[in-house]
Design a protein around this motif. Structure first.
Motif, short mmCIF file in Angstrom:
data_model
loop_
_atom_site.label_atom_id
_atom_site.label_comp_id
_atom_site.label_asym_id
_atom_site.label_seq_id
_atom_site.Cartn_x
_atom_site.Cartn_y
_atom_site.Cartn_z
N PHE A 70 0.81 -1.21 0.00
CA PHE A 70 0.00 0.00 0.00
C PHE A 70 0.85 1.27 0.00
O PHE A 70 0.46 2.28 -0.57
N ASN A 71 2.01 1.21 0.64
CA ASN A 71 2.85 2.41 0.73
C ASN A 71 3.63 2.69 -0.55
O ASN A 71 4.48 3.57 -0.57
N ARG A 72 3.32 1.99 -1.64
CA ARG A 72 3.89 2.35 -2.95
C ARG A 72 3.06 3.44 -3.63
O ARG A 72 3.50 4.06 -4.59
N ILE A 73 1.86 3.68 -3.13
CA ILE A 73 0.97 4.71 -3.68
C ILE A 73 1.54 6.08 -3.31
O ILE A 73 2.05 6.28 -2.22
N ASP A 74 1.45 7.04 -4.24
CA ASP A 74 1.95 8.40 -4.00
C ASP A 74 1.30 9.02 -2.77
O ASP A 74 0.11 8.81 -2.50
N ILE A 75 2.06 9.83 -2.06
CA ILE A 75 1.61 10.45 -0.81
C ILE A 75 0.37 11.32 -1.02
O ILE A 75 -0.52 11.36 -0.19
N GLU A 76 0.29 12.00 -2.16
CA GLU A 76 -0.86 12.85 -2.45
C GLU A 76 -2.13 12.01 -2.57
O GLU A 76 -3.20 12.40 -2.12
N VAL A 77 -2.01 10.85 -3.19
CA VAL A 77 -3.15 9.94 -3.35
C VAL A 77 -3.52 9.34 -2.00
O VAL A 77 -4.70 9.23 -1.65
N LEU A 78 -2.51 8.97 -1.21
CA LEU A 78 -2.77 8.39 0.11
C LEU A 78 -3.56 9.33 1.00
O LEU A 78 -4.41 8.90 1.78
N SER A 79 -3.29 10.61 0.88
CA SER A 79 -4.00 11.60 1.69
C SER A 79 -5.49 11.61 1.35
O SER A 79 -6.34 11.66 2.24
N VAL A 80 -5.81 11.53 0.08
CA VAL A 80 -7.22 11.50 -0.35
C VAL A 80 -7.86 10.16 0.04
O VAL A 80 -9.00 10.12 0.50
N VAL A 81 -7.10 9.08 -0.12
CA VAL A 81 -7.59 7.75 0.23
C VAL A 81 -7.96 7.69 1.71
O VAL A 81 -8.96 7.08 2.10
N ALA A 82 -7.16 8.35 2.55
CA ALA A 82 -7.46 8.38 3.98
C ALA A 82 -8.83 9.00 4.24
O ALA A 82 -9.61 8.49 5.05
N GLN A 83 -9.12 10.08 3.55
CA GLN A 83 -10.42 10.73 3.71
C GLN A 83 -11.55 9.84 3.21
O GLN A 83 -12.60 9.74 3.84
N GLN A 84 -11.33 9.18 2.07
CA GLN A 84 -12.34 8.27 1.53
C GLN A 84 -12.64 7.13 2.50
O GLN A 84 -13.79 6.81 2.76
N MET A 85 -11.57 6.51 3.02
CA MET A 85 -11.73 5.41 3.97
C MET A 85 -12.47 5.86 5.21
O MET A 85 -13.35 5.17 5.72
N LEU A 86 -12.10 7.04 5.71
CA LEU A 86 -12.73 7.57 6.91
C LEU A 86 -14.23 7.78 6.70
O LEU A 86 -15.04 7.40 7.54
N GLU A 87 -14.60 8.35 5.57
CA GLU A 87 -16.02 8.59 5.28
C GLU A 87 -16.81 7.29 5.28
O GLU A 87 -17.88 7.20 5.88
#
Length: 151
Positions: A31-48
């Motif tokens: 999972f940590n191969r994904i770009d940091i900018e994408v991970l930040s958005v993914v965190a918000q999506q997961m949280l929602e």
């Protein structure tokens, strides 16, 4: 699902959308191969999604459209920290997962079981020989990245 730096937030949004509606589980490998900018958005999506499920909602607005929710939804990730091209997870994303430590597997036992499953009678001896072959191969043959003598 094997992650790469080519994933974007829209792809992840579509995956979460399908998984959450089906109540399916997914494991995102490396999972940590994904770009940091994408991970930040993914965190918000997961949280929602996880908050909506935790609140007992049957549906929610996700990525601009209404979607049904199935409470059986689950996401797991694997990471190999310290490798080249890997990013540190943002804190808001780390908070959504429980960390566990993995141990180096017993290759001889894995090989023995695989040999037994294939019908070999002398699986223990064959497994020890196979592990020795792989160990010697990794020590003595080329160290190029495309060779992998692990199981």
């Amino acid at each position: 699902f094997n992650c790469s730096d080519g994933l974007n937030y829209k792809m992840m949004s579509q995956m979460f959308d399908g998984l959450a509606q089906a109540g399916a589980w997914a494991c995102f490998d490396e999972f940590n191969r994904i770009d940091i900018e994408v991970l930040s958005v993914v965190a918000q999506q997961m949280l929602e999604v996880t908050l909506a499920i935790a609140e007992g909602k049957d549906s929610m607005i996700f990525d601009g459209h209404k979607m049904k929710l199935n409470k059986n939804f689950g996401v797991f990730i694997t990471m190999n920290p310290g490798y080249a091209g890997r990013t540190e997870l943002p804190d808001n994303l780390k908070a959504l997962f429980r960390p566990i430590c993995m141990m180096i597997p017993d290759y001889a036992l894995i090989a023995e079981i695989m040999f037994y499953a294939e019908g070999f009678a002398d699986s223990k001896s064959l497994a020890q020989k196979m592990v020795q072959l792989y160990n010697l191969s990794s020590q003595q043959l080329s160290k190029q990245d495309h060779y992998d003598f692990g199981m």
